[in-house]
Motif scaffolding. Structure first.
Motif, PDB file in Angstrom:
ATOM      1  N   SER A 119      -0.380   6.599  18.852  1.00  0.00           N
ATOM      2  CA  SER A 119      -1.871   6.324  17.459  1.00  0.00           C
ATOM      3  C   SER A 119      -1.319   6.947  16.201  1.00  0.00           C
ATOM      4  O   SER A 119      -1.358   6.427  14.685  1.00  0.00           O
ATOM      5  N   ARG A 120      -0.247   7.801  15.260  1.00  0.00           N
ATOM      6  CA  ARG A 120       0.594   8.024  14.020  1.00  0.00           C
ATOM      7  C   ARG A 120       1.539   6.683  14.066  1.00  0.00           C
ATOM      8  O   ARG A 120       1.375   6.266  12.722  1.00  0.00           O
ATOM      9  N   GLU A 121       2.073   6.645  14.714  1.00  0.00           N
ATOM     10  CA  GLU A 121       3.386   5.236  14.796  1.00  0.00           C
ATOM     11  C   GLU A 121       2.107   3.930  13.832  1.00  0.00           C
ATOM     12  O   GLU A 121       2.602   3.588  13.504  1.00  0.00           O
ATOM     13  N   ALA A 122       1.079   3.802  15.248  1.00  0.00           N
ATOM     14  CA  ALA A 122       0.197   2.550  14.682  1.00  0.00           C
ATOM     15  C   ALA A 122      -0.846   2.834  13.625  1.00  0.00           C
ATOM     16  O   ALA A 122      -0.366   1.835  12.845  1.00  0.00           O
ATOM     17  N   LEU A 123      -1.065   3.856  12.811  1.00  0.00           N
ATOM     18  CA  LEU A 123      -1.255   4.453  11.528  1.00  0.00           C
ATOM     19  C   LEU A 123      -0.442   4.240  10.927  1.00  0.00           C
ATOM     20  O   LEU A 123      -0.516   3.273   9.098  1.00  0.00           O
ATOM     21  N   ALA A 124       0.829   4.258  11.122  1.00  0.00           N
ATOM     22  CA  ALA A 124       2.162   4.015   9.711  1.00  0.00           C
ATOM     23  C   ALA A 124       1.992   3.156  10.022  1.00  0.00           C
ATOM     24  O   ALA A 124       2.646   2.459   8.741  1.00  0.00           O
ATOM     25  N   THR A 125       2.465   2.367  11.023  1.00  0.00           N
ATOM     26  CA  THR A 125       2.703   0.797  10.643  1.00  0.00           C
ATOM     27  C   THR A 125       1.626  -0.415   9.832  1.00  0.00           C
ATOM     28  O   THR A 125       1.828  -1.054   9.272  1.00  0.00           O
ATOM     29  N   ALA A 126       0.726   0.380  10.408  1.00  0.00           N
ATOM     30  CA  ALA A 126      -0.959   0.161   9.814  1.00  0.00           C
ATOM     31  C   ALA A 126      -0.704  -0.069   7.704  1.00  0.00           C
ATOM     32  O   ALA A 126      -0.929  -1.449   7.410  1.00  0.00           O
ATOM     33  N   ALA A 127      -0.412   1.294   7.782  1.00  0.00           N
ATOM     34  CA  ALA A 127      -0.305   1.157   6.151  1.00  0.00           C
ATOM     35  C   ALA A 127       1.090   0.734   6.079  1.00  0.00           C
ATOM     36  O   ALA A 127       0.348   0.364   4.332  1.00  0.00           O
ATOM     37  N   ALA A 128       1.976   0.623   6.014  1.00  0.00           N
ATOM     38  CA  ALA A 128       3.082  -0.140   5.793  1.00  0.00           C
ATOM     39  C   ALA A 128       2.790  -1.544   5.899  1.00  0.00           C
ATOM     40  O   ALA A 128       2.768  -2.552   4.306  1.00  0.00           O
ATOM     41  N   ILE A 129       2.070  -1.790   6.678  1.00  0.00           N
ATOM     42  CA  ILE A 129       1.470  -3.444   6.905  1.00  0.00           C
ATOM     43  C   ILE A 129       0.152  -3.705   5.065  1.00  0.00           C
ATOM     44  O   ILE A 129       0.403  -4.589   4.623  1.00  0.00           O
ATOM     45  N   LEU A 130      -0.467  -2.983   4.765  1.00  0.00           N
ATOM     46  CA  LEU A 130      -1.687  -2.639   3.947  1.00  0.00           C
ATOM     47  C   LEU A 130      -0.603  -2.648   2.272  1.00  0.00           C
ATOM     48  O   LEU A 130      -0.829  -3.066   1.858  1.00  0.00           O
ATOM     49  N   ILE A 131       0.488  -1.646   2.365  1.00  0.00           N
ATOM     50  CA  ILE A 131       1.246  -1.227   1.247  1.00  0.00           C
ATOM     51  C   ILE A 131       1.785  -3.456   1.123  1.00  0.00           C
ATOM     52  O   ILE A 131       1.929  -3.211  -0.306  1.00  0.00           O
ATOM     53  N   GLY A 132       2.541  -3.624   2.088  1.00  0.00           N
ATOM     54  CA  GLY A 132       2.477  -4.660   1.875  1.00  0.00           C
ATOM     55  C   GLY A 132       2.430  -6.051   1.187  1.00  0.00           C
ATOM     56  O   GLY A 132       2.347  -6.545   0.482  1.00  0.00           O
ATOM     57  N   ILE A 133       1.403  -5.921   2.582  1.00  0.00           N
ATOM     58  CA  ILE A 133      -0.011  -7.001   1.322  1.00  0.00           C
ATOM     59  C   ILE A 133      -0.436  -6.526  -0.588  1.00  0.00           C
ATOM     60  O   ILE A 133      -0.105  -7.245  -0.479  1.00  0.00           O
ATOM     61  N   GLY A 134      -0.281  -5.362  -0.374  1.00  0.00           N
ATOM     62  CA  GLY A 134      -0.916  -5.085  -1.964  1.00  0.00           C
ATOM     63  C   GLY A 134       0.166  -5.178  -2.330  1.00  0.00           C
ATOM     64  O   GLY A 134      -0.129  -5.956  -4.085  1.00  0.00           O
ATOM     65  N   LEU A 135       1.052  -4.942  -2.522  1.00  0.00           N
ATOM     66  CA  LEU A 135       1.908  -5.007  -3.555  1.00  0.00           C
ATOM     67  C   LEU A 135       2.290  -7.006  -3.415  1.00  0.00           C
ATOM     68  O   LEU A 135       2.967  -7.287  -5.010  1.00  0.00           O
ATOM     69  N   ILE A 136       2.586  -7.561  -2.382  1.00  0.00           N
ATOM     70  CA  ILE A 136       2.089  -9.241  -2.574  1.00  0.00           C
ATOM     71  C   ILE A 136       1.291  -9.079  -3.285  1.00  0.00           C
ATOM     72  O   ILE A 136       1.651 -10.724  -4.257  1.00  0.00           O
ATOM     73  N   ALA A 137      -0.171  -8.953  -3.328  1.00  0.00           N
ATOM     74  CA  ALA A 137      -0.851  -9.115  -4.485  1.00  0.00           C
ATOM     75  C   ALA A 137      -0.776  -8.398  -5.906  1.00  0.00           C
ATOM     76  O   ALA A 137      -1.133  -9.710  -6.524  1.00  0.00           O
ATOM     77  N   ALA A 138       0.047  -7.575  -5.640  1.00  0.00           N
ATOM     78  CA  ALA A 138       0.373  -7.207  -7.060  1.00  0.00           C
ATOM     79  C   ALA A 138       1.218  -8.208  -7.483  1.00  0.00           C
ATOM     80  O   ALA A 138       0.823  -8.189  -8.876  1.00  0.00           O
ATOM     81  N   TRP A 139       1.676  -8.712  -6.641  1.00  0.00           N
ATOM     82  CA  TRP A 139       2.963  -9.473  -7.761  1.00  0.00           C
ATOM     83  C   TRP A 139       2.450 -11.049  -8.349  1.00  0.00           C
ATOM     84  O   TRP A 139       2.601 -11.339  -8.611  1.00  0.00           O
ATOM     85  N   LEU A 140       1.548 -11.602  -7.061  1.00  0.00           N
ATOM     86  CA  LEU A 140       1.094 -12.915  -7.482  1.00  0.00           C
ATOM     87  C   LEU A 140       0.308 -12.745  -8.347  1.00  0.00           C
ATOM     88  O   LEU A 140      -0.372 -13.456  -9.176  1.00  0.00           O
ATOM     89  N   ALA A 141      -0.483 -11.148  -9.114  1.00  0.00           N
ATOM     90  CA  ALA A 141      -1.418 -11.174 -10.115  1.00  0.00           C
ATOM     91  C   ALA A 141      -0.804 -11.411 -11.392  1.00  0.00           C
ATOM     92  O   ALA A 141      -1.763 -12.060 -12.009  1.00  0.00           O
ATOM     93  N   GLY A 142       0.643 -11.536 -11.622  1.00  0.00           N
ATOM     94  CA  GLY A 142       0.785 -11.489 -12.809  1.00  0.00           C
ATOM     95  C   GLY A 142       1.089 -11.050 -13.792  1.00  0.00           C
ATOM     96  O   GLY A 142       0.738 -11.620 -14.835  1.00  0.00           O
ATOM     97  N   THR A 143       0.139 -10.001 -14.305  1.00  0.00           N
ATOM     98  CA  THR A 143      -0.268  -9.698 -15.646  1.00  0.00           C
ATOM     99  C   THR A 143       0.500  -8.173 -15.744  1.00  0.00           C
ATOM    100  O   THR A 143       1.721  -7.999 -15.347  1.00  0.00           O
ATOM    101  N   THR A 144       0.129  -7.022 -16.376  1.00  0.00           N
ATOM    102  CA  THR A 144       0.743  -6.068 -16.789  1.00  0.00           C
ATOM    103  C   THR A 144       0.892  -4.781 -15.541  1.00  0.00           C
ATOM    104  O   THR A 144       0.699  -5.086 -14.186  1.00  0.00           O
ATOM    105  N   LEU A 145       1.808  -4.492 -15.530  1.00  0.00           N
ATOM    106  CA  LEU A 145       2.193  -3.178 -14.532  1.00  0.00           C
ATOM    107  C   LEU A 145       1.184  -2.861 -13.511  1.00  0.00           C
ATOM    108  O   LEU A 145       0.619  -2.521 -12.855  1.00  0.00           O
ATOM    109  N   ARG A 146       0.599  -1.748 -14.911  1.00  0.00           N
ATOM    110  CA  ARG A 146      -0.506  -1.391 -14.297  1.00  0.00           C
ATOM    111  C   ARG A 146      -1.923  -2.133 -13.815  1.00  0.00           C
ATOM    112  O   ARG A 146      -2.090  -1.738 -12.923  1.00  0.00           O
ATOM    113  N   ASP A 147      -2.425  -2.957 -14.257  1.00  0.00           N
ATOM    114  CA  ASP A 147      -3.170  -3.976 -14.304  1.00  0.00           C
ATOM    115  C   ASP A 147      -2.279  -4.350 -12.639  1.00  0.00           C
ATOM    116  O   ASP A 147      -3.885  -4.746 -11.709  1.00  0.00           O
ATOM    117  N   SER A 148      -1.578  -5.319 -11.955  1.00  0.00           N
ATOM    118  CA  SER A 148      -1.082  -5.390 -11.323  1.00  0.00           C
ATOM    119  C   SER A 148      -1.509  -4.542  -9.725  1.00  0.00           C
ATOM    120  O   SER A 148      -2.081  -5.259  -9.038  1.00  0.00           O
TER     121      SER A 148
END
Length: 854
Positions: free
Chosen positions: A405-434
Motif C-alpha cells: 500500500s505504501r508503494e501504491a501511495l508513493a506511485t500515486a503521489a508521483a503521478i499527481l506531482i508529474g501531472i501537476g508539474l505538466i499543468a504548471a508548465w502549460l499554464a505559462g505564467t509566473t513561477l508562483r502562479d504556475s
C-alpha cells in the motif's frame, strides 16, 4: 538469461504485433489528447507570430496610442512637436451610436469608426465592395458599412444611412480593415466614415468617452520608435502604447490566458487517453502472466521484463504522439473558422515544430506516468504463484500488505506531482502562479476522478443488483447485455470514468453558458433599467427628461447621472504608480469616470464609514467595494486626483456596494455635490420601459436628439450572447476531445475482450441463437454502458453547474432536463458506434472454426 537492448525491443515488437487491434486503439487514445494539445499550442504560436510578423499592418502604423478622452493642451503640444520632427499622425475615433434607414426607421446600435481617408491606413489596405480606394469613396457625406448592417437595416450599397441625425450615402460594403483586430470595438454592425463626417454628426463633444487611437508613421531619418514612445508615455501617462516591435498587449494577454486554459483542457483529454493506455497495458499483462512467469523461470530478472513492457509503453506513446501531431495540424486549421467572426486570421498555418515537440514529450510522459503502477507490478509476479493460481492463495501478512500500500501511495503521489508539474508548465505564467495552478489542477483532477469513480462503482453496483433482483422480469437480451459489463477484462468502470469525464466537462461548459445568459435575460431584479442613454450633452439633459416623461410604458423614474473623467494620483500620499497594481487593477493608473450624488442612492449599501451630509467643504468620496479591495482603501484616507489640468484633494468618506444592474454601479467613485464643479461633464441615463414600448422610445429620442445613443438592453445581450457563444464554442470543441478519447477507450476495452466475445458468440450460436440476437445482446451492452456514462456525466455536470452558478456567479440555477437527456442519448449512440467499430467482425466467426482451435 542476459537480455540486451536489441533482444528487449525484438520481444516487445513481437508482443505488440500479436494484438495489433487492441494497441491501435491505445495509439488513437494518446493521439486524440496530443492532437488537441498540439493544435491549441500550434495555433497560439502561429497567431502570436502573425501578430509579430504583421504588427505594422495589424495596427496600421509603426506605433499606436489609445486614449479615452480628448487631449489636453500639453498633450496637443507634444503631438505637434512630434509632427515638426517628421512623425506623421492620423486619428481614429471609435464609438457607439444609433443609426437607421428609410427602409427600417427603428434605430439600431452600430459601431462607428471615423478616419482620415487621405492618410489612413499607413500600412495594410481597407478592402471595399465594389473595389475602390478609400480616399475616393469616403467624404463628409458617405459611409462604408459592414454586410450585417445592410441585412439588418434592409438597405444596400447606394442607399441612405441616418447617423447622428445626418444622412450618409452608403458608398461601399466594408469587407476588411487592417487594424480591426487591434481596434476598440470588434463586435456588431460597423460603419466607417470620415472625420469630417464625424464632426457633421456632432456625436463627439467635450467629455465624451469615445475611444481615440493615434496612429504614427515614423520618418526614415528622425526620432526612432523608442524616442517617440518615451515622449508619448510622458505626455499620455494613462494611454495604452503599442509599437511594431511587440504584439498588442491586450490581445497578447488574452491569447496567453486562452492558450493556458485550452491547454489544460487538452491535458485532461490526454490524461483520459493515458488512463486508457494504463487499462490496456494492465489487461495485456494479465493475459501475459504465463509468458512472464516462463521468462522468469528461464532466468530473466524483473528489471529485464519491466524493460520489455516499458519499451512497449514508450513505443505506444511515441506512435500516439506522432499521430497526434499530424492530427494537431487539422485541429489548428479549425481555429481560424471558430474565431474568424471576431478575429480575422489567415486560414492556412503550417506545422510548428516547437509545440509539436512539446506535445510529443507530454504525450509520452503522461502515458508513462499512468502505466507506472502496471509496470512496477511486474516485480510482484511470482512464477510459482502464477502456475498454481487455480489453488487457494494464502493471504499475505499485514507487513507485506502495508508495504504494497505504501508503494501504491508513493506511485500515486508521483503521478499527481508529474501531472501537476505538466499543468504548471502549460499554464505559462509566473513561477508562483504556475505552481499554484498546477497544484489546483492536480488536486482537482484527483478529487474529480475519485468522485466519478465512486459514482461509476455505485451505478455498476446498482445494475448488478437490478439484474439479480428483477432479472427474470427483464428481457433476456437486456439481462445478458448488462451481465456482459462484468466480463473479465471489460473494464466497465474505467470506461464509465473516462467517457463520463468527457460528458461532464463538455456539458458543464454548455450549462454554465446557458445559465448565465438565461439569468441575464430573464431573471433581472424588479425595476432593473432596460434602456440606457449614453453621451447626453448637458444642454440636452432637461429636454431629455421632459421627453421621457411624455413617453408611454415608462415604469420607473428616469435616472440621469453626470460623468467626469479624472485620474487618481495618490492614496494617503503614496503615488498610484508605486502601489504595485497588477492585472485588471492597472486600470486605476488611467483616467476613470466618476460621478456626484447629493444623497445615498437607495440601492447602495454602506460597508464602512458614513455618507456625507449636505454639501461638505472638503470634497468627500465614496469608493466601490472592488476599488477599495484593489487599492487597499479605508475610510478616512486622503485621495488626490487630477482632471483637465486641475488638482483635487478629497477625503474617503465611505466604502459602498451597489446592485450591479443599477446605473451607479458603473462608477467606482462617487463624489459629494459640488466637488467636480466646472469640469467638463457628460451625462448617462437609464430607465425601465415596458418591452413593447422600447422601440417607440428609441425612435422618439432619435428623432429629437440623434446624437444621444439609446441602447435597448436586448441589443447589448445579443452582442454578449454572440461573444459568449463564440467562446463556448471553442471550449466545447476542445473539451469534446475528452469524449472522443473515452469512446476510443471503450473500443479498446472491447478489443481487449475479443477472445472472450468470440467464445460467447460461438456458444450462443451453438445453443441456437441467431446472429441478430447476438448483435442485439452486444448492442444493448454498449447502449447500457453509454447511457450509464451519459447519466453519470450529465448528473455531475448538473451538480458542478449548480455549484458554479450559485457560489461563483451568484445566480439562480435552473435544471435543464433537455440538455441532460440529449447528452445521455448522444453518449449512448457514441458508445454503440465505438463498440461495434471494435467488434463487428466477431459476429462472422463460425462455431466449428473456433471449436477446432480449442
Amino acid at each position: 538469461m542476459q537480455a540486451n537492448s536489441s533482444a528487449t525491443l525484438k520481444i516487445a515488437w513481437r508482443d505488440v504485433r500479436s494484438s495489433p487491434t487492441k494497441f491501435l486503439f491505445v495509439i488513437l487514445a494518446v493521439a486524440v489528447g496530443v492532437g488537441a494539445l498540439t493544435g491549441v499550442r500550434s495555433f497560439s504560436r502561429a497567431f502570436h507570430n502573425l501578430l509579430m510578423r504583421q504588427a505594422r499592418t495589424l495596427m496600421a502604423a509603426d506605433l499606436s496610442l489609445r486614449v479615452f478622452s480628448q487631449p489636453t493642451s500639453a498633450q496637443t503640444a507634444a503631438l505637434a512637436e512630434l509632427e515638426r520632427r517628421g512623425v506623421r499622425r492620423t486619428s481614429v475615433t471609435e464609438t457607439l451610436t444609433m443609426a437607421n434607414t428609410a427602409e427600417t426607421p427603428d434605430p439600431m446600435l452600430v459601431a462607428v469608426k471615423a478616419i482620415d481617408p487621405a492618410v489612413y491606413p499607413f500600412y495594410g489596405e481597407v478592402k471595399l465592395e465594389p473595389a475602390a480606394a478609400l480616399r475616393t469613396v469616403l467624404d463628409s457625406r458617405s459611409a462604408a458599412v459592414s454586410d450585417d448592417l445592410l441585412i439588418r437595416l434592409k438597405s444596400r450599397v447606394g442607399g441612405t444611412l441616418r447617423l447622428g441625425g445626418q444622412e450618409f450615402r452608403i458608398a461601399a460594403r466594408l469587407e476588411s480593415e487592417p487594424d480591426r483586430l487591434t481596434g476598440s470595438i470588434n463586435v456588431g454592425p460597423r460603419v466607417m466614415i470620415s472625420r469630417e463626417g464625424l464632426e457633421r454628426t456632432g456625436l463627439i463633444s467635450l467629455g465624451s468617452r469615445a475611444a481615440q487611437r493615434y496612429l504614427f508613421l515614423l520618418p526614415a531619418a528622425g526620432p526612432n520608435v523608442q524616442q517617440v514612445r518615451n515622449i508619448l508615455k510622458q505626455a499620455f501617462p494613462e494611454g495604452m502604447l503599442a509599437d511594431y516591435r511587440e504584439t498588442h498587449p491586450i490581445i497578447t494577454r488574452g491569447l496567453e490566458r486562452a492558450t493556458a486554459f485550452l491547454s489544460l483542457i487538452s491535458l485532461i483529454a490526454l490524461i483520459v487517453g493515458a488512463l486508457g493506455v494504463a487499462t490496456a497495458m494492465h489487461a495485456h499483462l494479465q493475459q501475459k502472466m504465463d509468458i512472464i512467469a516462463v521468462l522468469k523461470c528461464l532466468g530473466a530478472r524483473s528489471g529485464q521484463v519491466v524493460r520489455i513492457y516499458l519499451a512497449q509503453t514508450l513505443a505506444l506513446g511515441l506512435a500516439g504522439g506522432l499521430l497526434g501531431i499530424a492530427f494537431g495540424t487539422l485541429v489548428q486549421r479549425v481555429f481560424p473558422a471558430l474565431i474568424g467572426r471576431f478575429f480575422p486570421v489567415p486560414p492556412h498555418m503550417g506545422l510548428d515544430l516547437v509545440p509539436a515537440a512539446q506535445g510529443l514529450a507530454i504525450g509520452i510522459l503522461t502515458t508513462l506516468l499512468f502505466t507506472l503502477p502496471t509496470l512496477l507490478g511486474i516485480r510482484e509476479i511470482r512464477p510459482a504463484v502464477i502456475f498454481r493460481r487455480e489453488m487457494a492463495e494464502a493471504r499475505p501478512d499485514w507487513l507485506k500488505r502495508w508495504s504494497r500500500s505504501r508503494e501504491a501511495l508513493a506511485t500515486a503521489a508521483a503521478i499527481l506531482i508529474g501531472i501537476g508539474l505538466i499543468a504548471a508548465w502549460l499554464a505559462g505564467t509566473t513561477l508562483r502562479d504556475s505552481l499554484r495552478i498546477g497544484a489546483y489542477f492536480a488536486g482537482g483532477l484527483l478529487v474529480s476522478l475519485l468522485v466519478i469513480a465512486a459514482f461509476a462503482w455505485l451505478l455498476l453496483r446498482g445494475l448488478r443488483l437490478l439484474v439479480r433482483g428483477a432479472g427474470r422480469a427483464l428481457p433476456s437480451a437486456l439481462r445478458q447485455g448488462i451481465a456482459n459489463l462484468y466480463r473479465p477484462g471489460n473494464h466497465a468502470q474505467t470506461v464509465l470514468v473516462t467517457l463520463g469525464t468527457g460528458v461532464m466537462f463538455t456539458l458543464t461548459v454548455y450549462l454554465v453558458q446557458h445559465a448565465v445568459l438565461t439569468e441575464m435575460m430573464q431573471n433581472a431584479p424588479p425595476g432593473m433599467p432596460n434602456v440606457f442613454m449614453l453621451d447626453i450633452p448637458g444642454a440636452q439633459r432637461q429636454p431629455l427628461m421632459d421627453l421621457l416623461k411624455r413617453q408611454k410604458g415608462i415604469e420607473t423614474a428616469p435616472e440621469i447621472l453626470s460623468s467626469v473623467a479624472v485620474r487618481l494620483t495618490s492614496v494617503d500620499g503614496v503615488p498610484v504608480e508605486k502601489m504595485g497594481l497588477q492585472e485588471w487593477g492597472r486600470r486605476f493608473l488611467r483616467t476613470r469616470a466618476v460621478t456626484t450624488a447629493p444623497a445615498r442612492p437607495r440601492e447602495t449599501e454602506i460597508l464602512s464609514g458614513a455618507w456625507w451630509v449636505g454639501h461638505p467643504v472638503t470634497p468627500q468620496v465614496c469608493a466601490s467595494e472592488e476599488a477599495a479591495r484593489i487599492l487597499h482603501l479605508r475610510a478616512g484616507m486622503a485621495l488626490d486626483w487630477t482632471a483637465w489640468g486641475r488638482t483635487l484633494h478629497s477625503n474617503l468618506a465611505c466604502i459602498q456596494r451597489t446592485d450591479s444592474v443599477r446605473m451607479n454601479a458603473r462608477f467606482e467613485f462617487i463624489f459629494s455635490p459640488g466637488s467636480l464643479e466646472g469640469l467638463p461633464a457628460i451625462y448617462y441615463g437609464s430607465v425601465r420601459v415596458k418591452p413593447g414600448d422600447v422601440a417607440a422610445l428609441q425612435r422618439a429620442v432619435y428623432e429629437k436628439m440623434p446624437t444621444i445613443t439609446v441602447i435597448n438592453m436586448a441589443d447589448v445581450l445579443e452582442i454578449v450572447q454572440q461573444v459568449v457563444d463564440q467562446i463556448a464554442l471553442v471550449v466545447r470543441f476542445v473539451s469534446a476531445f475528452t469524449i472522443v478519447a473515452g469512446a476510443i477507450i471503450l473500443a479498446s476495452s472491447v478489443a481487449g475482450t475479443r477472445f472472450g466475445r468470440v467464445r460467447e458468440v460461438v456458444i450462443l450460436k451453438t445453443l441456437g441463437a441467431t446472429r441478430r440476437r447476438v448483435a442485439g445482446i452486444f448492442s444493448l451492452e454498449f447502449l447500457v454502458l453509454g447511457a450509464t456514462a451519459g447519466l453519470l456525466g450529465s448528473a455531475l455536470a448538473t451538480g458542478f453547474t449548480a455549484l458554479v452558478v450559485k457560489r461563483l456567479i451568484k445566480a439562480d440555477f435552473h435544471f435543464d432536463p433537455a440538455a441532460d437527456l440529449f447528452s445521455i442519448v448522444l453518449t449512448a449512440l457514441v458508445a454503440v458506434a465505438a463498440g461495434w467499430l471494435a467488434s463487428y467482425r466477431i459476429l462472422g466467426r463460425k462455431p466449428l472454426e473456433v471449436l477446432r482451435d480449442e
